[in-house]
Write a protein that holds these residues in place. Structure first.
Motif, short mmCIF file in Angstrom:
data_model
loop_
_atom_site.label_atom_id
_atom_site.label_comp_id
_atom_site.label_asym_id
_atom_site.label_seq_id
_atom_site.Cartn_x
_atom_site.Cartn_y
_atom_site.Cartn_z
N GLY A 171 1.18 16.13 8.49
CA GLY A 171 0.39 15.24 7.66
C GLY A 171 -0.86 15.89 7.09
N ALA A 172 -1.23 17.07 7.60
CA ALA A 172 -2.44 17.74 7.14
C ALA A 172 -2.20 18.74 6.03
N PRO A 209 -18.57 20.76 4.28
CA PRO A 209 -17.19 20.50 3.88
C PRO A 209 -16.19 20.68 5.02
N ALA A 210 -16.45 21.64 5.91
CA ALA A 210 -15.54 21.87 7.03
C ALA A 210 -15.53 20.67 7.97
N LEU A 211 -16.71 20.14 8.30
CA LEU A 211 -16.78 18.97 9.17
C LEU A 211 -16.10 17.76 8.54
N PHE A 212 -16.35 17.56 7.25
CA PHE A 212 -15.71 16.43 6.57
C PHE A 212 -14.19 16.57 6.62
N THR A 213 -13.68 17.77 6.37
CA THR A 213 -12.23 17.98 6.37
C THR A 213 -11.63 17.67 7.73
N THR A 247 -8.89 11.33 11.10
CA THR A 247 -8.78 9.93 10.70
C THR A 247 -7.38 9.61 10.22
N ASP A 248 -6.83 10.48 9.36
CA ASP A 248 -5.46 10.29 8.88
C ASP A 248 -4.49 10.21 10.05
N TYR A 249 -4.70 11.09 11.03
CA TYR A 249 -3.82 11.12 12.20
C TYR A 249 -3.92 9.81 12.99
N CYS A 250 -5.12 9.30 13.16
CA CYS A 250 -5.30 8.03 13.88
C CYS A 250 -4.56 6.91 13.17
N TYR A 251 -4.71 6.83 11.86
CA TYR A 251 -4.00 5.81 11.09
C TYR A 251 -2.49 5.99 11.22
N TYR A 253 -14.81 7.49 3.80
CA TYR A 253 -13.41 7.88 3.58
C TYR A 253 -12.48 7.05 4.46
N ALA A 254 -12.84 6.92 5.74
CA ALA A 254 -12.01 6.16 6.67
C ALA A 254 -11.85 4.72 6.24
N ALA A 255 -12.88 4.18 5.58
CA ALA A 255 -12.83 2.79 5.12
C ALA A 255 -12.16 2.64 3.76
N GLY A 256 -11.74 3.76 3.14
CA GLY A 256 -11.05 3.70 1.86
C GLY A 256 -11.94 3.55 0.65
#
Length: 295
Positions: A26-27, A58-62, A68-72, A93-96
């Motif tokens: 997924g990444a 940017p690295a931390l955000f990525t 987050t994607d994985y949790c969803y 981002y997590a909130a869309g």
């Protein structure tokens, strides 16, 4: 159980963070996009690079976005989100509120501007900016000193017994010297973040941020600047416009989340800084950390 997803900011980075995300299918597309956009691998930073704001942010955000994607993908979802400084972008981002590419472009610009602002400070000794973490202190005395000593302010109100002050190096040192705190630790940062020294960077950043359309969040997002949650995209954008120069009200955010019924927090990203601050603020709040695959 009512769960908040919370996201760390600069200072939580570590060499090798997120490396296991390469193994998750997924990444792949987002890592490819990040490399194309940044020109470097956000999961492959050296010890030197990871301490530079233009790379760190940017690295931390990525890493946080992919976790987050994985949790969803595992069927998990939060009741609300919040982030500490840079982490607010991951929370949005997590909130869309915006997609991964938009968030990464914003964070990459933010990192470059803040790094450059710090370099400009270093070129003028009279206005060199710095920060220090203060632990175990008299809050009333700290607030008084920040009022009477010019060019210093509270940058991060992290917990009842920990704050970060910001401003001219000499002013920061003066506060630390008079406060008689249990500990006062100068931080290795490139400038006086969350202070007026970031105003030029914030003004330039606003030119890029203002035309971007924010979507209504799927869950409430807590803002660093207000310590309250909102589902209004314009309110959330306005908070980002002032975030670079305004203090991070994390202690108040944690208190407000608990008052709003949050029972547990998940720190999504490298390290465990935020769960530690939550523990010191409201020990009764349950805490989990997700810095790697596997829930």
């Amino acid at each position: 159980m009512t769960i908040a997803w919370i996201y760390p900011g600069q200072g939580s980075q570590a060499v090798g963070m997120g490396k296991d995300l390469r193994d998750w299918e997924g990444a792949a597309s987002k890592l490819a996009l990040a490399y194309d956009l940044l020109g470097w691998d956000p999961l492959g930073l050296s010890e030197e690079q990871i301490q530079q704001t233009r790379y760190t942010q940017p690295a931390l955000f990525t890493v946080s976005a992919l976790l987050t994607d994985y949790c969803y993908a595992q069927g998990k979802a939060p009741a609300c989100t919040a982030g500490h400084s840079l982490g607010e972008y991951s929370a949005l981002y997590a909130a869309g509120v915006f997609d991964f590419e938009t968030g990464l472009r914003l964070v990459a610009l933010r990192g470059r501007l803040m790094d450059a602002a710090g370099e400009e400070d270093q070129g003028d000794r009279a206005h060199t900016g710095g920060m220090a973490a203060v632990i175990g202190f008299d809050r009333a005395k700290l607030e008084y000193l920040c009022e009477i000593i010019p060019d210093v302010a509270i940058a991060n109100d992290n917990s009842p017994d920990q704050v970060v002050i910001t401003g001219q190096v000499e002013a920061v040192q003066a506060v630390c010297g008079q406060l008689q705190a249990k500990r006062a630790v100068p931080l290795k940062v490139s400038g006086a973040f969350h202070s007026r020294f970031m105003q030029a960077a914030a003004d330039e950043f606003a030119q890029t941020l203002e035309p971007i359309a924010f979507q209504p969040p799927r869950v409430p997002v807590y803002s660093n600047c207000t310590a309250t949650a909102s589902r209004d995209p314009q309110v959330l954008k306005q908070a980002l416009l002032v975030q670079m120069t305004a203090p991070v009200r994390w202690r108040e955010t944690v208190l407000q989340m608990a008052a709003d019924g949050i029972q547990q927090v998940w720190e999504i990203g490298p390290g465990n800084v935020l769960t530690g601050l939550v523990k010191r603020t409201i020990p009764a709040l349950e805490r989990q950390n997700f810095s790697a695959l596997g829930l």
